[in-house]
Enzyme design. Structure first.
Site, PDB file in Angstrom:
ATOM      1  N   HIS A 168       0.815  -1.217   0.000  1.00  0.00           N
ATOM      2  CA  HIS A 168       0.000   0.000   0.000  1.00  0.00           C
ATOM      3  C   HIS A 168       0.848   1.267   0.000  1.00  0.00           C
ATOM      4  CE1 HIS A 168      -3.691   2.117   0.165  1.00  0.00           C
ATOM      5  NE2 HIS A 168      -4.366   1.273   0.898  1.00  0.00           N
ATOM      6  N   ASP A 385     -10.124  -9.332 -17.011  1.00  0.00           N
ATOM      7  CA  ASP A 385     -10.329 -10.562 -17.766  1.00  0.00           C
ATOM      8  C   ASP A 385      -8.972 -11.008 -18.304  1.00  0.00           C
ATOM      9  OD1 ASP A 385     -10.895 -12.561 -19.564  1.00  0.00           O
ATOM     10  OD2 ASP A 385     -12.309 -11.401 -20.762  1.00  0.00           O
TER      11      ASP A 385
END
Length: 458
Positions: A168, A385
């Protein structure tokens, strides 16, 4: 139930052309994250083409990850610290040494897609799903020796789970999903149909240029390894119709016309219902913290391709009595006003104060009477995808979870639907599920048969 088969490092290819020192300096938003956990998000895929072998999937993932890391090269590096000679502080930066991101192949052949999708199963959530994610329990400072990005491909009996862990300090949710979508585009098309978002690092004019010195002599002065007590965790679905009704209700109660957004209305609902479920005394001050993006609010605005952290958690405050004696629209309006007031001047003043007195956030700072609305349904999570079709579900690991944490995701069917992942005390979770206001707003999840019936083209 999860067995690690292999681990390997994937390096950026071709290696990026960098300055000799390879230093990637960090901003206040980045440095403030040193004690937080890695971002852990993942995709559940079902009905993969029978012609695809696991070996083919792994080879394609590694090759495309290597190409993606060329553009997002800090993720292939490691954190580094340089101490002042008089021990008067330290500089933390990313050494873009291309040591690589970690790729893990795991097997869970006794686990099915249906097991992972089991509705409201605390056992599955608490015991199984976290094992699909790498770097569990790591804080961002561990990126000095651990990879800054790791992925675990877990093969199930009838599908696969891709679990990601991203430091992060290197980037926020916007950066994380931009990277994943660029990687997925390369993976499914072999050669990207467009150039992936190139790293666009701004040295922002906040009165201080990198490098920024942290006023610590040792990491023990700011690293807190937070271990939350056991909690209940469940995913709730809000259809596009349910979201529209919440928005209409909040605006009608305030006498406004579409000024209050659907997500502001949903945040107000969760703030009210969780506070009621906790049975907090009426005089107690309670907060609703809402993660908000800085990129478009700065003047001039940051590039949408800005890679790093540029996010803050707005704090909206009311007593329990005020919150529950007024209507949904009252709470939603408080949130709306806070969002409108969050301007370029406010952001720059907050950064100026941080530079004057640097601090590092950790989860133990979050008080027990608050609700934190994290992540965002605006992120293109289902757009990832990799060439096998659309994921059937999103899940997260155990990172950055505590009582009152609510993470938001786009609903599987799209069209403005939202899924909320809620972490609460066990008794409070039961009270939330029985709360009349909550029950009236929440929707039935997409039927399991609909998710599993979609084929690769579906």
């Amino acid at each position: 139930m999860v067995e690690i088969i292999s681990k390997s490092m994937v390096k950026a290819q071709p290696p990026p052309q960098l300055p000799a020192d390879q230093k990637y300096h960090l901003t206040p938003w980045d440095l403030a994250m040193l004690s937080a956990h890695y971002i852990q998000k993942g995709h559940l895929f079902a009905n993969l083409p029978s012609t695809l072998s696991i070996e083919t999937i792994i080879n394609n993932l590694k090759t495309s990850l290597s190409a993606a890391l060329h553009h997002f090269y800090p993720l292939a590096g490691r954190l580094a610290t340089q101490h002042e000679l008089d021990n008067d502080g330290m500089y933390v930066f990313i050494d873009c040494n291309n040591e690589g991101a970690e790729f893990i192949h795991a097997d869970a052949h006794l686990v099915s897609v249906e097991d992972v999708l089991a509705p409201s199963s605390d056992d599955i959530t608490a015991l199984l799903v976290p094992s699909f994610f790498p770097l569990d329990g790591a804080v961002n400072h561990d990126g000095h020796t651990s990879p800054l990005f790791a992925v675990q491909l877990t093969v199930l009996s009838d599908g696969v789970f891709l679990g990601f862990a991203s430091n992060h300090v290197v980037g926020d949710g916007t950066s994380f999903w931009n990277f994943l979508n660029a990687w997925a585009e390369i993976a499914r098309s072999k050669l990207p149909s467009r150039s992936p978002p190139i790293l666009d690092r701004y040295l922002m004019d906040f009165g201080a240029k990198p490098p920024l010195k942290l006023p610590f002599s040792h990491e023990s002065q700011f690293i807190v390894r937070f271990h939350p007590p056991p909690f209940s965790e469940k995913v709730f679905h809000f259809s596009s119709e349910a979201m529209a009704k919440l928005k209409a209700k909040a605006n009608e109660e305030r006498g406004t016309s579409n000024i209050i957004s659907s997500f502001q209305s949903l945040s107000a609902l969760m703030w009210r219902c969780i506070t009621r479920a906790r049975r907090i005394p009426v005089e107690q001050v309670t907060n609703c913290r809402v993660a908000i993006e800085n990129r478009t609010r700065l003047r001039p605005a940051l590039s949408p391709n800005y890679f790093g952290n540029s996010v803050y958690a707005l704090c909206i405050t009311a007593t329990t009595g005020e919150l529950l004696s007024n209507e949904l629209g009252w709470a939603a309006w408080l949130i709306h006003e806070a969002v409108v007031a969050y301007t370029d001047d406010v952001i720059r003043e907050m950064v100026r104060k941080w530079v004057e007195a640097p601090m590092v956030y950790n989860a133990s700072m979050f008080d027990e009477f608050s609700v934190l609305m994290g992540s965002s349904p605006r992120f293109d999570m289902y757009g990832c995808d990799f060439g096998w079709g659309r994921a059937v579900a999103l899940r997260s690991g155990s990172a950055n979870k505590f009582y009152g944490k609510v993470s938001s995701y786009p609903g599987w069917e799209g069209c403005g639907s939202v899924d909320l992942e809620v972490c609460l005390e066990t008794e409070s979770m039961a009270a939330l599920e029985a709360d009349p206001e909550f029950r009236a707003a929440v929707s039935q999840p997409v039927p399991l048969r609909d998710l599993l019936s979609k084929n690769i083209n579906g």
